[in-house]
Design a protein around this motif. Sequence first.
Motif, PDB file in Angstrom:
ATOM      1  N   GLU A  96      48.982   5.268  32.256  1.00 46.18           N
ATOM      2  CA  GLU A  96      48.487   4.235  33.175  1.00 46.18           C
ATOM      3  C   GLU A  96      48.436   2.913  32.419  1.00 46.18           C
ATOM      4  O   GLU A  96      47.732   2.775  31.415  1.00 46.18           O
ATOM      5  CB  GLU A  96      47.093   4.587  33.685  1.00 46.18           C
ATOM      6  N   SER A  97      49.200   1.937  32.897  1.00 44.56           N
ATOM      7  CA  SER A  97      49.278   0.643  32.232  1.00 44.56           C
ATOM      8  C   SER A  97      47.951  -0.098  32.323  1.00 44.56           C
ATOM      9  O   SER A  97      47.326  -0.161  33.394  1.00 44.56           O
ATOM     10  CB  SER A  97      50.382  -0.208  32.863  1.00 44.56           C
ATOM     11  N   ASP A  98      47.510  -0.694  31.197  1.00 47.76           N
ATOM     12  CA  ASP A  98      46.266  -1.469  31.188  1.00 47.76           C
ATOM     13  C   ASP A  98      46.378  -2.720  32.051  1.00 47.76           C
ATOM     14  O   ASP A  98      45.394  -3.152  32.668  1.00 47.76           O
ATOM     15  CB  ASP A  98      45.912  -1.890  29.751  1.00 47.76           C
ATOM     16  N   SER A  99      47.555  -3.307  32.095  1.00 45.70           N
ATOM     17  CA  SER A  99      47.713  -4.578  32.800  1.00 45.70           C
ATOM     18  C   SER A  99      47.895  -4.392  34.298  1.00 45.70           C
ATOM     19  O   SER A  99      47.294  -5.106  35.107  1.00 45.70           O
ATOM     20  CB  SER A  99      48.898  -5.362  32.229  1.00 45.70           C
ATOM     21  N   SER A 100      48.711  -3.423  34.707  1.00 48.17           N
ATOM     22  CA  SER A 100      49.000  -3.254  36.138  1.00 48.17           C
ATOM     23  C   SER A 100      48.190  -2.141  36.786  1.00 48.17           C
ATOM     24  O   SER A 100      48.132  -2.044  38.018  1.00 48.17           O
ATOM     25  CB  SER A 100      50.484  -2.957  36.331  1.00 48.17           C
ATOM     26  N   LEU A 101      47.589  -1.288  35.938  1.00 53.75           N
ATOM     27  CA  LEU A 101      46.864  -0.099  36.402  1.00 53.75           C
ATOM     28  C   LEU A 101      47.756   0.860  37.183  1.00 53.75           C
ATOM     29  O   LEU A 101      47.269   1.730  37.909  1.00 53.75           O
ATOM     30  CB  LEU A 101      45.649  -0.494  37.261  1.00 53.75           C
ATOM     31  N   LYS A 102      49.062   0.694  37.007  1.00 48.78           N
ATOM     32  CA  LYS A 102      50.018   1.613  37.627  1.00 48.78           C
ATOM     33  C   LYS A 102      50.514   2.606  36.578  1.00 48.78           C
ATOM     34  O   LYS A 102      50.599   2.289  35.386  1.00 48.78           O
ATOM     35  CB  LYS A 102      51.196   0.849  38.215  1.00 48.78           C
TER      36      LYS A 102
ATOM     37  N   MET B 214      46.552   4.154  29.079  1.00 51.90           N
ATOM     38  CA  MET B 214      45.881   5.426  28.831  1.00 51.90           C
ATOM     39  C   MET B 214      46.788   6.575  29.256  1.00 51.90           C
ATOM     40  O   MET B 214      47.433   6.513  30.307  1.00 51.90           O
ATOM     41  CB  MET B 214      44.563   5.498  29.606  1.00 51.90           C
ATOM     42  N   LEU B 215      46.832   7.597  28.413  1.00 50.58           N
ATOM     43  CA  LEU B 215      47.631   8.782  28.730  1.00 50.58           C
ATOM     44  C   LEU B 215      46.936   9.581  29.828  1.00 50.58           C
ATOM     45  O   LEU B 215      45.806  10.043  29.658  1.00 50.58           O
ATOM     46  CB  LEU B 215      47.810   9.647  27.480  1.00 50.58           C
ATOM     47  N   ARG B 216      47.610   9.714  30.968  1.00 50.47           N
ATOM     48  CA  ARG B 216      47.054  10.463  32.086  1.00 50.47           C
ATOM     49  C   ARG B 216      47.477  11.929  32.063  1.00 50.47           C
ATOM     50  O   ARG B 216      46.748  12.797  32.547  1.00 50.47           O
ATOM     51  CB  ARG B 216      47.481   9.809  33.408  1.00 50.47           C
ATOM     52  N   SER B 217      48.657  12.211  31.496  1.00 53.57           N
ATOM     53  CA  SER B 217      49.107  13.606  31.386  1.00 53.57           C
ATOM     54  C   SER B 217      50.139  13.714  30.275  1.00 53.57           C
ATOM     55  O   SER B 217      50.853  12.751  29.978  1.00 53.57           O
ATOM     56  CB  SER B 217      49.706  14.102  32.711  1.00 53.57           C
TER      57      SER B 217
END
Length: 303
Positions: A111-117, A89-92
């Motif tokens: 924000e990566s879907d797999s790592s949430l980082k 998901m695009l955070r900025s």
Amino acid sequence: MIRMHRTLPYLLVLWLAAANTVTLAEHEHDEEDGDENREIHLSDKLAKAIDIKTDTAQSQVLHRTITSFGTLQLGADQLSHVRARFPGMLRSVSVDVGDRVSAGDVMAEVESDSSLKNYTLEAPISGTIIQRHANRGESAREQILFTIASYDQLWAELRIYPEQLDRVSAGLTAHIVAQGRELISSVSHVIPVIDKPYKIARVSVNNSVASLSPGLMVEGHIVLDEDAVALAVHNSALQKVDEQLGVFVKDHDHYRFTPVLTGRADDRYTEILQGLKANDVYVFHNSYVLKAELEKSTAGHSH
């Protein structure tokens, strides 16, 4: 010497605005050289009003060229489509269409879907953002998020037809004319085109100052060989009066028709073998105006 006062009929409005008189002077036969020297007296103010332009006779390099036409294009390495490295998901989003970026600048954070980082999307090349398909909160998958184009260098792709092919090769100097500008470069390579009767000569164009756009039609003059000449004038300066070829030489506010002997020529300049000397100031723009008035003066005097 007979002096005749008359106006330039088709430029009467400008003549009145300048509040000047054009004096035409036709000199009698000169027994020493056998020439008829014809002069037009024209103030600098009126010469400017009727757009008379001058240049200085000097040495030039004549070019034997072939002319070709084509378009400006971006190189393959000058266009970059940026996608997310991992779905997320695009955070900025920190850039917009029209922004200039340098290689390495951060354009967005995902924000990566797999790592949430979170990880950043950086510009792979320097250039201008020409497309943006990214907004905060949107999903970034395999779609193109940004398109970056670098316009600092373009390629002129000139069509070279079969009758020209044996004379065009990589390394030849090329003059590219676009939107009134002339840019000098060289042919980088000549490549075939699928299902076309011509090949493409690709010429690198430095566009860092010119600000030209891809897709623009251009004219190319590819130089086949060069000749240095001691004295030359613009082709547009040459006029024929009473079957004599010559130019109008400026001396203060007098413009004298001076016969010349010409030599070699290209599409811009003609070599002068006799009649002028270095640094003579001559008319190269609107010289036909002086010729027309001189001929009318001569015709009127003959009656």
